[in-house]
Design a protein around this motif. Structure first.
Motif, PDB file in Angstrom:
ATOM      1  N   LEU A  63      -0.171   3.019  -6.620  1.00  0.00           N
ATOM      2  CA  LEU A  63      -1.185   1.957  -6.641  1.00  0.00           C
ATOM      3  C   LEU A  63      -1.642   1.674  -8.075  1.00  0.00           C
ATOM      4  O   LEU A  63      -1.839   0.540  -8.466  1.00  0.00           O
ATOM      5  N   LYS A  64      -1.770   2.746  -8.833  1.00  0.00           N
ATOM      6  CA  LYS A  64      -2.158   2.603 -10.247  1.00  0.00           C
ATOM      7  C   LYS A  64      -1.088   1.834 -11.015  1.00  0.00           C
ATOM      8  O   LYS A  64      -1.387   1.010 -11.878  1.00  0.00           O
ATOM      9  N   PHE A 102       0.833  -1.200   0.000  1.00  0.00           N
ATOM     10  CA  PHE A 102       0.000   0.000   0.000  1.00  0.00           C
ATOM     11  C   PHE A 102       0.869   1.252   0.000  1.00  0.00           C
ATOM     12  O   PHE A 102       1.900   1.308   0.651  1.00  0.00           O
ATOM     13  N   SER A 103       0.459   2.235  -0.785  1.00  0.00           N
ATOM     14  CA  SER A 103       1.164   3.505  -0.829  1.00  0.00           C
ATOM     15  C   SER A 103       0.145   4.614  -0.663  1.00  0.00           C
ATOM     16  O   SER A 103      -1.017   4.457  -1.046  1.00  0.00           O
ATOM     17  N   ASP A 104       0.572   5.745  -0.091  1.00  0.00           N
ATOM     18  CA  ASP A 104      -0.366   6.866   0.033  1.00  0.00           C
ATOM     19  C   ASP A 104      -0.523   7.571  -1.303  1.00  0.00           C
ATOM     20  O   ASP A 104      -1.355   8.449  -1.448  1.00  0.00           O
ATOM     21  N   GLU A 105       0.297   7.178  -2.274  1.00  0.00           N
ATOM     22  CA  GLU A 105       0.214   7.838  -3.578  1.00  0.00           C
ATOM     23  C   GLU A 105      -0.573   6.997  -4.566  1.00  0.00           C
ATOM     24  O   GLU A 105      -0.257   5.848  -4.828  1.00  0.00           O
ATOM     25  N   ILE A 106      -1.603   7.614  -5.107  1.00  0.00           N
ATOM     26  CA  ILE A 106      -2.461   6.939  -6.082  1.00  0.00           C
ATOM     27  C   ILE A 106      -1.638   6.421  -7.254  1.00  0.00           C
ATOM     28  O   ILE A 106      -1.865   5.330  -7.755  1.00  0.00           O
ATOM     29  N   LYS A 107      -0.647   7.205  -7.663  1.00  0.00           N
ATOM     30  CA  LYS A 107       0.086   6.792  -8.867  1.00  0.00           C
ATOM     31  C   LYS A 107       0.852   5.491  -8.641  1.00  0.00           C
ATOM     32  O   LYS A 107       0.987   4.689  -9.555  1.00  0.00           O
TER      33      LYS A 107
END
Lengths: 433, 143
Positions: A388-389, A381-386
């Motif tokens: 996760l995308k 898990f990352s706090d950055e959407i990019k």
């Protein structure tokens, strides 16, 4: 230790003589005792006296799941019900359920092949085994029970479920061996962590896992989580239940007990033998069973076979792990899809734990769509959407290139994919085919 | 001075944001700043709270995927051009902003903004050199 060295390590020529002898007797036995088989054999234009050696097995007709269902409940029995000591019934997803029965000698045979199975996995007399396969109509629990009794293990018959209790029993009675489905082994590791138990410090050192196909990636995962040797057991209730084939600690194929369960690997479309090492459908003849002996039963499991002598000393041939099913595989836009292919990709992408589900649907525009649900675990898990995308894209591209069809990947919250105590539900097919 | 932000993975499902907020509320944890980044199927909730360690443990215990990130809370003049003047400093000094969002409340007559930088340490040095006030963890807890 090797439970029945005289057959498990037999010279191939001696084994062939034994199998030929058994097949002659079997053919005459079912011809005279089972009208359904008599008709099948007559229809194939074969006379029992024409079956002289094991090679003549090719003259005999196949038996399929459809035969089992069409002649439900007693049509394929070669004995009267008064001689039957135990029956097991598997739920039928379509039509009739499947009924199997055992005479007293059949139960003895089952105990013998299960004792061989447990020895093959590395059990020693005096060990303790926790049997977390379901006891009851499912053959898993009782099959292990009989075999463990036969070879002299201390049995803890926990059956499946009640996970917290399973773990407490493991800690208290320290069984060296656990028998359950591989998905339940994974599930229990998760539960153990939730209970503050470190699975790597668990007491189980040998796992005998089966009743569902599982990949080597899952094996590594289980072995690391539990710090144990994870072996594969193969069986099906139509043949006897568990106890048809088992891996030794070399984990280089499952030794099939071919003196009693004669294997053939065929091309499922033509019925012809495939070459040694090639993938094909496993076909089994139960050479010595009494209640429901089956001739050339089509298992629908895809495996390959290896006749070389194993490093463990056994000469019994080894089948590969199940590579797929001739029927359960899903066909999406003309492409055969096996869950193991998707699993392989997920484990290959660092950090993704193999909890996933494949959903196949056919929308209004009539093209099959495949969606793969993947649970997001903390370490990816990352706090950055990019980020996760990026992960989502990577999974999508790799699965797409392995399957040669486009799939949609959806990241979902942990523990939202249904866990099962028994067989895991990897594929949800919403199509009406 | 860095402050702590909690990020939570959320599926786009009814009631998930409510679940997080009510869990924090029931445990007397106050949300100071909040933003949601979303895609079509999932989102990431980012929050600054008064008790971050307690909050992250609580979320994990309740089955959420959550982690801690260092962010910087910057005071910006609450007037036209206030934000622009701070952003100019970043632009002039090649400081990359990953994302930013505003505080729920102010604790002075200035506005507060949370910045997540590609390089937090470098950003802090630039902020200090340009005498731009950042908010400390203690001040957040006391808000």
């Amino acid at each position: 230790m090797i439970w029945k060295e005289q057959v498990e390590c037999a010279d191939p020529a001696d084994l062939k003589n034994l199998q030929s002898d058994y097949l002659r007797k079997l053919t005459a036995y079912i011809y005279n005792n089972c009208p359904v088989y008599k008709k099948k054999i007559d229809d194939a234009g074969v006379k029992p006296e024409n079956v002289k050696s094991i090679d003549d097995i090719k003259k005999l007709p196949f038996t399929t799941k459809v035969d089992m269902r069409d002649h439900y409940p007693y049509g394929l029995f070669s004995t009267g019900q008064s001689e039957v000591r135990e029956i097991h019934v598997s739920s039928g997803t379509t039509g009739n359920p499947t009924l199997v029965g055992y005479t007293k000698d059949d139960v003895k045979l089952w105990s013998d092949v299960m004792a061989r199975t447990m020895c093959c996995a590395g059990a020693e007399p005096g060990d303790t085994i926790q049997i977390a396969y379901g006891y009851g109509l499912f053959t898993g629990g009782l099959g292990f029970h009989y075999g463990a009794m036969e070879m002299g293990l201390r049995i803890i018959p926990t059956s499946a479920g009640q996970t917290a209790r399973q773990l407490k029993i493991m800690q208290e009675f320290k069984p060296r061996i656990i028998a359950c489905t591989p998905s339940y082994a994974l599930y229990m590791a998760e539960e153990a962590r939730d209970m503050g138990i470190d699975p790597a410090k668990g007491n189980w050192k040998i796992g005998i896992f089966g009743a569902e196909p599982w990949s080597n990636s899952i094996r590594r995962e289980i072995e690391e989580l539990w710090n144990m040797l994870a072996t594969d057991v193969y069986g099906l209730s139509e043949i006897i239940g568990p106890g048809v084939a088992q891996e030794c600690p070399h984990k280089d194929g499952l030794h099939i007990f071919s003196d009693v369960f004669y294997p053939e690997i065929i091309n499922p479309d033509t019925g012809e033998d495939v070459a040694e090492g090639e993938d094909g459908e496993l076909v089994i003849t139960t050479l010595t069973k009494q209640a429901i002996p089956l001739i050339r039963y089509r298992t629908r499991d895809i495996v390959s076979i290896n006749y070389e002598k194993c490093r463990c000393g056994r000469t019994s041939p080894r089948i590969s792990k199940i590579k797929g099913r001739t029927d359960d595989m899903i066909v999406v836009r003309g492409i055969n899809v096996f869950p193991s292919q998707i699993e392989h990709v997920l484990v290959g992408i660092e950090g993704t734990q193999p909890y996933y589900q494949i959903v196949v649907d056919r929308k209004a525009h009539k093209l099959d769509e495949v969606e793969v649900l993947v649970e997001v675990e903390e370490r990816i898990f990352s706090d950055e959407i990019k980020e996760l995308k990026k992960l989502q894209d990577k999974i999508r591209k790799e699965i797409g290139s392995v399957l040669s069809i486009g799939v949609k990947v959806t990241l979902v919250e942990p523990k939202t994919i249904e866990r099962s105590m028994g067989k895991s539900k990897r594929i949800v097919d919403k199509r009406t085919l | 001075m860095k402050i702590t932000q909690i990020s939570v993975f959320l599926e786009n499902r009814k009631g998930r944001l409510f679940d997080v907020c009510s869990l924090l509320g029931e445990n007397n944890i106050n949300i100071r700043a909040l933003t949601i980044a979303e895609t079509e199927s999932f989102g990431v909730l980012r929050i600054v709270v008064d008790k971050s360690n307690m909050a992250v443990k609580l979320l994990k215990d309740n089955g959420f995927v959550a982690n801690l990130t260092h962010v910087v809370a910057v005071e910006v003049g609450d007037n036209p051009g206030g934000l622009a003047s701070v952003l100019k400093v970043f632009a002039d000094n090649d400081v990359n902003i990953e994302y930013m969002y505003g505080f729920v409340e102010k604790f002075s007559d200035k506005a507060l903004l949370v910045f997540r930088f590609a390089d937090t340490d470098m950003a802090q040095q630039i902020l200090a050199k340009n005498e731009i006030k950042v908010v400390t963890e203690k001040e957040i807890e006391g808000l």
